[in-house]
Design an enzyme around this catalytic site. Structure first.
Site, PDB file in Angstrom:
ATOM      1  N   HIS A 313       0.870  -1.177   0.000  1.00 40.93           N
ATOM      2  CA  HIS A 313       0.000   0.000   0.000  1.00 40.93           C
ATOM      3  C   HIS A 313       0.915   1.237   0.000  1.00 40.93           C
ATOM      4  CE1 HIS A 313      -2.757   2.973   1.840  1.00 40.93           C
ATOM      5  NE2 HIS A 313      -3.750   2.175   1.475  1.00 40.93           N
ATOM      6  N   ASP A 390       3.062  -4.883   8.113  1.00 42.63           N
ATOM      7  CA  ASP A 390       1.831  -4.114   7.957  1.00 42.63           C
ATOM      8  C   ASP A 390       0.638  -5.075   8.052  1.00 42.63           C
ATOM      9  OD1 ASP A 390      -0.356  -2.693   7.121  1.00 42.63           O
ATOM     10  OD2 ASP A 390       0.561  -1.886   5.296  1.00 42.63           O
ATOM     11  N   GLN A 393      -4.453  -5.278   6.601  1.00 40.79           N
ATOM     12  CA  GLN A 393      -5.414  -6.165   5.936  1.00 40.79           C
ATOM     13  C   GLN A 393      -5.451  -7.570   6.522  1.00 40.79           C
ATOM     14  OE1 GLN A 393      -7.684  -5.299   3.813  1.00 40.79           O
ATOM     15  NE2 GLN A 393      -6.953  -3.235   3.450  1.00 40.79           N
ATOM     16  N   LYS A 416     -10.374  -1.220  10.240  1.00 40.87           N
ATOM     17  CA  LYS A 416     -10.380  -2.402   9.361  1.00 40.87           C
ATOM     18  C   LYS A 416     -10.847  -3.645  10.115  1.00 40.87           C
ATOM     19  CE  LYS A 416      -7.590  -0.404   6.079  1.00 40.87           C
ATOM     20  NZ  LYS A 416      -7.993   0.013   4.751  1.00 40.87           N
ATOM     21  N   CYS A 554      -4.856   2.617  -3.682  1.00 41.01           N
ATOM     22  CA  CYS A 554      -3.622   3.123  -3.042  1.00 41.01           C
ATOM     23  C   CYS A 554      -2.501   2.092  -3.147  1.00 41.01           C
ATOM     24  CB  CYS A 554      -3.853   3.490  -1.580  1.00 41.01           C
ATOM     25  SG  CYS A 554      -5.044   4.796  -1.387  1.00 41.01           S
TER      26      CYS A 554
HETATM   27  N1  PMP Z   1      -1.619  -0.790   4.617  1.00 31.56           N
HETATM   28  C1  PMP Z   1      -2.551  -1.493   3.992  1.00 31.56           C
HETATM   29  C2  PMP Z   1      -2.199  -2.857   3.460  1.00 31.56           C
HETATM   30  C3  PMP Z   1      -3.833  -0.988   3.839  1.00 31.56           C
HETATM   31  O1  PMP Z   1      -4.752  -1.690   3.205  1.00 31.56           O
HETATM   32  C4  PMP Z   1      -4.128   0.299   4.357  1.00 31.56           C
HETATM   33  C5  PMP Z   1      -5.503   0.906   4.200  1.00 31.56           C
HETATM   34  N2  PMP Z   1      -6.140   0.645   3.014  1.00 31.56           N
HETATM   35  C6  PMP Z   1      -3.123   0.990   5.008  1.00 31.56           C
HETATM   36  C7  PMP Z   1      -1.881   0.416   5.130  1.00 31.56           C
HETATM   37  C8  PMP Z   1      -3.364   2.350   5.576  1.00 31.56           C
HETATM   38  O2  PMP Z   1      -4.326   2.281   6.579  1.00 31.56           O
HETATM   39  P1  PMP Z   1      -4.985   3.594   7.176  1.00 31.56           P
HETATM   40  O3  PMP Z   1      -5.510   4.370   6.016  1.00 31.56           O
HETATM   41  O4  PMP Z   1      -6.058   3.096   8.079  1.00 31.56           O
HETATM   42  O5  PMP Z   1      -3.916   4.318   7.911  1.00 31.56           O
END
Ligand code: PMP
Length: 597
Positions: A313, A390, A393, A416, A554
């Site tokens: 991401h 991370d 997900q 999430k 993203c």
């Molecule tokens: N890492 C991953 C794999 C994600 O899917 C996301 C959110 N889509 C993020 C980081 C960032 O999370 P947040 O927007 O809640 O900070």
């Protein structure tokens, strides 16, 4: 109407059958395996393959599969037996050529609390989709024959047996997929997952969108919140609200207790050794930036290397890029194979004594790939690199044990995993957190301040400058307790089945390309459809109440790896149902034929 037990040997004959026998054979098998018509006449054929649900069986015999039969009615189970819900008035005659037609009004079945209301629906799978959302389980269906309705009842027991629970899937105890699942389900040990009971915990799932029941398939972007979390937030603001740690009054004690209790819950949920290893932050993004700014600035220098994977991401790319630019370090990227899985052999080649950090995702938000985290972490440690995992997900889908994983940091976002937005977690090993300088300065993170010098608090307070998001931390605690009660293993098993089911159905659609087909996957179904833009598909799905993400998620580098700028991305949670998947597939097919735009 008579019914007949489906025995194990029946099942084996089913499962040993070739997948698409000719129509004569279909009819023969249908005669064998489905119950007699009320009139005693032979039924028309049905696809005798093992189906997860009536809907799937109907999809199999529907016009799109080339069989010119259109189901015309269905029945739902009721204490006193089967009640037929016919489709009495239609605006168009069903046609043997298979043109979809509308059911306009459904008869009200006596004794049922809720039945589908009058609405125009294409075909029986739409009808069943409606029925499902009202919590009734279709149990039989009929086919038109010379203008008359003939009922084909499904067997009441055995493979298609009804459990007394409120869910409506015929293979609710399945542990594999498709035919294998059917066989295994007969001897399945774990209790069925009661998806309808879970759904009742999420009030927003009763919403209507464009007149249709909401189908929330945008869980990778954010999850919906159970009543228990909503109530916990309300309770906090009604009875506990105060700033924390800094007052002698009752409410300060209550809110501090609630906040620190949430930290304990988080620690237990990810199996941290102590709540002191848990820092409250705004979300995964902030957690990663904190590590980049605090540890990264202090420990990364010119010529050092940081490894990320191609799956990341943007939140796990940009902060490292910024750090590399500032420090003259180099960003290296682990490539993935055609399925979207990390190439461990290539990763090994990237590791060396200049590697300071490996930062990667446990589950890809764009493809759903589950990466081999344990192995990646172990290899990184062998060259003395630190590892940030991370978990944005992974946290809601698979069991996370930070001690077993042995990662140095683990990050996730509350929203999430059925918790509030604006709250997230940075876990760090105690010795790693202790060695990190503070990131932001201010109240709460200090022990003593003079104009000459500030003494900082130990972790986690050292990283929580200012007033944090107290109520939402408490809400996150409630969400994690809720998930724990259902059981992450039960959730993982159910979601895995649902993903396998959805993958199979979507991949049957001609012109549909699934992006991300790794063996180890969870929850995400990214796809593109020939000749249609992803934005148009997203808009068209919304017209039918289905929420999916369409765009780059993203994660532009990984989509570009597959030659794409965007995909349509349905993503699952444990409150999603087989019927919702059926509806998604039905609507995608309609979009494809230009019936919805
Ligand atoms: N890492 C991953 C794999 C994600 O899917 C996301 C959110 N889509 C993020 C980081 C960032 O999370 P947040 O927007 O809640 O900070």
């Amino acid at each position: 109407m008579t019914t007949r037990m489906t025995t194990r040997s029946d099942l084996e004959r089913f499962t040993n059958a070739p997948p698409l026998p000719d129509i004569e054979q279909l009819s023969r098998w249908a005669n064998e395996f489905f119950t007699e018509l009320p009139s005693g006449e032979s039924p028309h054929f049905v696809q005798p393959a093992v189906s997860h649900s009536v809907t799937e069986a109907i999809t199999d015999i529907s016009p799109s599969s080339g069989h010119a039969k259109v189901p015309l009615s269905f029945s739902v189970p009721h204490e006193s037996g089967l009640h037929e819900l016919a489709a009495p008035s239609r605006t168009e005659e069903p046609t043997a050529s298979g043109t979809p037609y509308y059911f306009q009004h459904y008869a009200n079945a006596e004794g049922l609390d809720a039945v589908p209301q009058a609405s125009a629906t294409h075909g029986l799978s739409g009808l069943i989709g409606d029925a499902s959302s009202y919590g009734v389980r279709p149990e039989s269906f009929g086919l038109p024959d010379n203008g008359e309705l003939k009922t084909l009842a499904m067997p009441k027991t055995g493979l298609f047996g009804i459990s007394s629970g409120s869910s409506f899937y015929f293979l609710e105890e399945a542990v594999g997929t498709g035919r294998d699942a059917a066989v295994q389900s007969l001897g399945s040990a774990h209790p069925p997952f009661d998806v309808q009971a879970v759904r009742r915990d999420f009030p927003i799932l009763n919403e209507k969108v464009n007149g249709r029941p909401l189908v929330w398939l945008d869980n990778a972007a954010t999850t919906q919140k159970p009543q228990i979390v909503i109530d916990r937030l309300s309770q906090f603001y009604r009875h506990e609200n105060s700033n924390i740690h800094r007052a002698a009054h009752e409410l300060a004690a209550r809110s501090t207790d609630a906040y620190e209790n949430a930290r304990q819950i988080v620690a237990r949920f990810i199996n941290a050794n102590s709540a002191d290893e848990v820092v409250f932050v705004r979300g995964s993004t902030e957690a990663i930036n904190l590590v980049a700014q605090s540890w990264g600035r202090a420990n990364v220098g010119p010529g050092d290397e940081i490894i990320v994977s191609w799956l990341e991401h943007h939140a796990n790319i940009v902060p490292w890029q910024q750090l590399c630019a500032e420090k003259g370090a180099v960003l290296r990227v682990i490539p993935v194979d055609e399925t979207g899985q990390i190439l461990l052999s290539e990763y090994r080649k990237l590791l060396n004594d200049k590697t300071k950090l490996v930062a990667f995702t446990q589950v890809s938000n764009a493809l759903g790939t589950i990466t081999p985290a344990q192995e990646i972490i172990e290899l990184a440690h062998r060259v003395g690199a630190k590892v940030l995992l991370d978990g944005a997900q992974s946290i809601s889908h698979i069991k996370v044990d930070v001690q077993a994983l042995d990662c140095d940091w683990f990050v996730f976002s509350g929203h999430k995993i059925y918790g509030p937005t604006g709250i997230g977690i940075l876990y760090g090993k105690p010795e790693v957190l202790e060695a990190m300088p503070p990131w932001q300065g201010g109240g709460n993170m200090i022990e003593d301040v003079t104009f000459e010098k500030t003494v900082y608090q130990p972790a986690p307070a050292r990283f929580e400058a200012g007033t944090g998001n107290i109520a939402d931390a408490v809400g996150l605690g409630a969400a994690l307790e809720y998930v724990q009660k259902i059981g992450i293993d039960n959730i993982a098993r159910y979601e895995h089945e649902l993903l396998a089911y959805a993958t199979e159905l979507l991949s049957r659609i001609p012109g549909l390309r699934l992006i991300g087909t790794a063996r180890e996957k969870t929850s995400v179904l990214s796809f593109v459809l020939k000749g249609l833009s992803t934005a148009d598909i997203g808009t068209a799905l919304n017209k039918e109440g289905i929420a999916v993400r369409s765009g780059h998620h993203c994660a532009q580098p990984i989509l570009r790896r597959f030659g794409l700028e965007s995909t349509v991305r349905p993503s699952l949670a444990f409150y999603n149902t087989y019927a919702e998947i059926d509806w998604l597939v039905t609507v995608v097919r309609k979009i494809q034929c230009g019936k919805i735009s």
